[in-house]
Design a protein around this motif. Structure first.
Motif, mmCIF file in Angstrom:
data_model
loop_
_atom_site.group_PDB
_atom_site.id
_atom_site.type_symbol
_atom_site.label_atom_id
_atom_site.label_comp_id
_atom_site.label_asym_id
_atom_site.label_seq_id
_atom_site.Cartn_x
_atom_site.Cartn_y
_atom_site.Cartn_z
ATOM 1 N N THR A 145 0.693 -0.650 -18.170
ATOM 2 C CA THR A 145 -0.008 0.434 -17.476
ATOM 3 C C THR A 145 0.788 0.837 -16.242
ATOM 4 O O THR A 145 1.516 0.027 -15.658
ATOM 5 C CB THR A 145 -1.425 0.002 -17.065
ATOM 6 O OG1 THR A 145 -1.347 -1.164 -16.222
ATOM 7 C CG2 THR A 145 -2.267 -0.312 -18.286
ATOM 8 N N ASN A 146 0.623 2.097 -15.850
ATOM 9 C CA ASN A 146 1.325 2.642 -14.690
ATOM 10 C C ASN A 146 0.291 3.089 -13.663
ATOM 11 O O ASN A 146 -0.457 4.036 -13.888
ATOM 12 C CB ASN A 146 2.204 3.828 -15.133
ATOM 13 C CG ASN A 146 3.079 4.344 -14.004
ATOM 14 O OD1 ASN A 146 2.952 3.933 -12.854
ATOM 15 N ND2 ASN A 146 3.982 5.251 -14.348
ATOM 16 N N ASP A 147 0.250 2.382 -12.549
ATOM 17 C CA ASP A 147 -0.698 2.677 -11.485
ATOM 18 C C ASP A 147 0.054 3.260 -10.293
ATOM 19 O O ASP A 147 0.523 2.537 -9.417
ATOM 20 C CB ASP A 147 -1.454 1.406 -11.081
ATOM 21 C CG ASP A 147 -2.527 1.676 -10.040
ATOM 22 O OD1 ASP A 147 -2.838 2.869 -9.813
ATOM 23 O OD2 ASP A 147 -3.046 0.705 -9.450
ATOM 24 N N ASN A 148 0.205 4.601 -10.300
ATOM 25 C CA ASN A 148 0.907 5.293 -9.213
ATOM 26 C C ASN A 148 2.297 4.723 -8.974
ATOM 27 O O ASN A 148 2.700 4.425 -7.849
ATOM 28 C CB ASN A 148 0.085 5.226 -7.917
ATOM 29 C CG ASN A 148 -1.224 5.972 -8.026
ATOM 30 O OD1 ASN A 148 -1.304 7.015 -8.700
ATOM 31 N ND2 ASN A 148 -2.271 5.456 -7.378
ATOM 32 N N GLY A 149 3.040 4.556 -10.073
ATOM 33 C CA GLY A 149 4.411 4.056 -9.964
ATOM 34 C C GLY A 149 4.539 2.555 -10.021
ATOM 35 O O GLY A 149 5.660 2.042 -10.107
ATOM 36 N N GLN A 150 3.429 1.837 -9.972
ATOM 37 C CA GLN A 150 3.452 0.383 -10.078
ATOM 38 C C GLN A 150 3.132 -0.009 -11.521
ATOM 39 O O GLN A 150 2.057 0.294 -12.038
ATOM 40 C CB GLN A 150 2.431 -0.251 -9.126
ATOM 41 C CG GLN A 150 2.709 0.024 -7.658
ATOM 42 C CD GLN A 150 3.945 -0.700 -7.173
ATOM 43 O OE1 GLN A 150 4.220 -1.816 -7.606
ATOM 44 N NE2 GLN A 150 4.683 -0.081 -6.270
ATOM 45 N N PHE A 151 4.078 -0.673 -12.181
ATOM 46 C CA PHE A 151 3.883 -1.067 -13.572
ATOM 47 C C PHE A 151 3.201 -2.431 -13.630
ATOM 48 O O PHE A 151 3.582 -3.361 -12.914
ATOM 49 C CB PHE A 151 5.222 -1.138 -14.310
ATOM 50 C CG PHE A 151 5.862 0.204 -14.501
ATOM 51 C CD1 PHE A 151 6.864 0.626 -13.660
ATOM 52 C CD2 PHE A 151 5.455 1.043 -15.522
ATOM 53 C CE1 PHE A 151 7.456 1.854 -13.828
ATOM 54 C CE2 PHE A 151 6.042 2.274 -15.698
ATOM 55 C CZ PHE A 151 7.048 2.686 -14.854
ATOM 56 N N HIS A 152 2.201 -2.530 -14.494
ATOM 57 C CA HIS A 152 1.481 -3.784 -14.703
ATOM 58 C C HIS A 152 1.598 -4.150 -16.178
ATOM 59 O O HIS A 152 1.204 -3.382 -17.051
ATOM 60 C CB HIS A 152 0.019 -3.655 -14.296
ATOM 61 C CG HIS A 152 -0.180 -3.284 -12.857
ATOM 62 N ND1 HIS A 152 -0.021 -4.186 -11.833
ATOM 63 C CD2 HIS A 152 -0.503 -2.101 -12.270
ATOM 64 C CE1 HIS A 152 -0.249 -3.585 -10.675
ATOM 65 N NE2 HIS A 152 -0.537 -2.315 -10.917
ATOM 66 N N LEU A 153 2.156 -5.299 -16.429
ATOM 67 C CA LEU A 153 2.407 -5.764 -17.786
ATOM 68 C C LEU A 153 1.534 -6.968 -18.083
ATOM 69 O O LEU A 153 1.436 -7.888 -17.273
ATOM 70 C CB LEU A 153 3.883 -6.144 -17.950
ATOM 71 C CG LEU A 153 4.301 -6.679 -19.318
ATOM 72 C CD1 LEU A 153 4.183 -5.595 -20.384
ATOM 73 C CD2 LEU A 153 5.737 -7.207 -19.262
ATOM 74 N N SER A 154 0.902 -6.962 -19.226
ATOM 75 C CA SER A 154 0.072 -8.091 -19.635
ATOM 76 C C SER A 154 0.224 -8.300 -21.132
ATOM 77 O O SER A 154 0.585 -7.384 -21.878
ATOM 78 C CB SER A 154 -1.402 -7.849 -19.288
ATOM 79 O OG SER A 154 -1.907 -6.724 -19.983
#
Length: 523
Positions: A317-326
């Protein structure tokens, strides 16, 4: 005369635990679920639950706290960070998999206060643990992992339809033989004389080609339309026979029956002249033919080509340029060592009388407990390796994941990621095999992000996928009345700064399933 020689050899052998980790690493999510269920069935010491650390594990070995922290499969981390979690760092410093030390027993004892692992373990195999297909082998490492499908096959459907038709016993046997000769595309490509020979040898039945032809026409009336054809021309004509009669259908049948060779070469002017058709008539007839199915065996719910759903192994997911990987939660099951088996092992230590039968029983218990622990460790290390590899891919292809533009893909090979995470190329290859990631722009197989580099006039390398993307854009925008040849495509790409040869253009065009210019021509 016999001689005794002493030789010093250096060889490399994988431990059973390492083999298990390799096997688990390369399978996709759907296959992992089946493998876990299999292990739960064969090992009673392994249970589903979130309490993976029990008393037995504390007695048997000193585990690092990083394993406990990694139990959460949805642990998120930012892509902008230059380092991974401390769990990953500690896991990299430690040996990947470590078996308990095995002590050799020099004398047999009837009673013992301790159970020696050497009594039931050897260097080659661990009884009760070794999984089917274990052992090093390159035959199936790179194969795609198909999903199980319990749907009815095309052959079963055709046999059911044959069962509802009133035919003689001989015709039914011939029909069964013909149905068995249909390939995955829905065609019968064997000569009828060869099928007659098959009937003579396998069924001890003599059948003429005329009798086989009669039964074949019957099978060709079954669903899906076009089934049982001997070539593409017959397949298309069979499908047109099912359509209501109208001028377009009649013109299409004439084109296929009388000018099939010209149709395959798209010589529309010759067809129009030979059949005396107007521009609109030939255009409508050709449009109708192009709507027909050239592979009836892979169509419909009973076709041999099954629809397989992709289960993503990662969620990005991309939260305002911050990528979160799970990780997909299915990749991180809650497994633990059975407390009941742990208590059985502890009861043995406290027993005052220890005979041979009790020792055999506790040996079995200890064996199952070790097998369960090793399986849990392999699952955890699989999670760590998957996340480390995918995190490196996200960092490497950050521009693509930010915008979803195929043209932003950077050239990347397995060696680049292997150097990034400090692992072997074969390990990265196993991670990439049959894995997929879910992004905001769709689900992509991990192999999609790997491509070779193409030199440009600017001195930088461009991804081959970027070149393919531009090549497809050029072909999509060409005049369909006068499509571009490979030579013209080469010059257009060179004009854009991509140093690419004509044979490379042809290779990329074929990989994109785009035919040559002559076959792209439209009316």
């Amino acid at each position: 005369m016999q001689r005794l020689d002493m030789k010093q050899l250096l060889s490399q052998k994988l431990s059973p635990q390492q083999i298990q980790f390799i096997k688990l690493l390369q399978i996709p999510t759907a296959e992992l679920e089946a493998r876990i269920k299999e292990e739960l069935e064969v090992n009673p010491a392994l249970e589903e639950g979130d309490d993976a650390d029990d008393d037995f594990e504390e007695q048997d070995r000193d585990e690092d706290d990083a394993d406990d922290d990694f139990d959460d499969p949805d642990a998120e981390f930012d892509n902008d960070d230059n380092t991974l979690d401390e769990d990953f760092d500690r896991a990299e410093e430690q040996p990947e998999l470590e078996l308990p030390q095995i002590e050799e027993s020099t004398a047999e004892k009837d009673t013992s206060d301790d159970v020696d692992l050497g009594d039931y373990l050897n260097d080659d195999e661990i009884a009760g643990y070794k999984m089917q297909g274990d052992g090093p082998g390159d035959a199936d490492e790179d194969r795609e992992m198909p999903l199980a499908d319990n749907g009815a096959s095309l052959v079963d459907s055709l046999l059911d339809q044959l069962g509802f038709v009133a035919v003689s016993d001989k015709q039914r046997i011939i029909g069964t033989q013909l149905i068995g000769s249909i390939d995955s595309d829905g065609y019968i490509r064997r000569d009828l004389s060869a099928i007659a020979n098959d009937l003579a040898f396998s069924q001890n039945m003599e059948a003429s080609t005329e009798e086989i032809e009669t039964v074949l026409r019957l099978i060709q009336s079954f669903d899906p339309p076009g089934i049982g054809a001997r070539d593409l021309q017959e397949c298309l004509l069979l499908q047109l026979e099912r359509r209501p009669a109208d001028p377009d259908v009649e013109n299409a049948e004439r084109i296929l029956a009388e000018t099939y060779e010209e149709f395959t070469k798209k010589h529309y002017a010759r067809i129009q002249q030979k059949l005396d058709l107007e521009d609109e008539e030939i255009r409508d007839a050709i449009a109708l033919i192009l709507k027909l199915n050239p592979k009836p065996g892979g169509s419909g719910p009973v076709g041999m080509g099954k629809v397989q759903y992709i289960i993503p192994d990662f969620i990005l997911t991309n939260d305002n340029g911050q990528f979160h990987l799970s990780l997909n939660a299915r990749n991180a099951p809650d497994l633990r060592v059975s407390p009941a088996y742990t208590e059985m092992f502890q009861a043995y230590d406290k027993a005052s009388k220890k005979d041979k039968k009790m020792k055999e029983a506790v040996t079995f218990v200890k064996q199952k407990l070790d097998s369960a622990k090793w399986f849990i460790d392999a699952i955890r290390q699989r999670q760590q390796t998957l996340l480390r590899t995918m995190d490196a891919i996200v960092r490497y292809q950050q521009d693509f994941f930010a915008e979803g533009d195929e043209g932003r893909l950077r050239p990347m090979i397995l060696k680049d990621i292997a150097q990034e995470i400090g692992m072997d190329i074969s390990t990265v290859s196993r991670v990439v095999n049959s894995k997929a990631v879910q992004t905001e722009f769709g689900i992509y197989p991990l192999k999609y992000f790997f491509s070779e580099g193409i030199a440009t006039d600017s001195g930088e390398d461009a991804s081959s996928r970027e070149v393919k993307h531009i090549l497809k854009e050029i072909i999509d925008g060409e005049s369909k009345g006068r499509p571009l040849s490979d030579d013209k495509l080469e010059k257009m790409l060179n004009a854009r700064g991509y140093n690419i040869a004509r044979r490379t253009v042809a290779k990329y065009r074929e990989q994109l399933n785009i035919p040559v210019a002559r076959l792209r021509k439209e009316l």
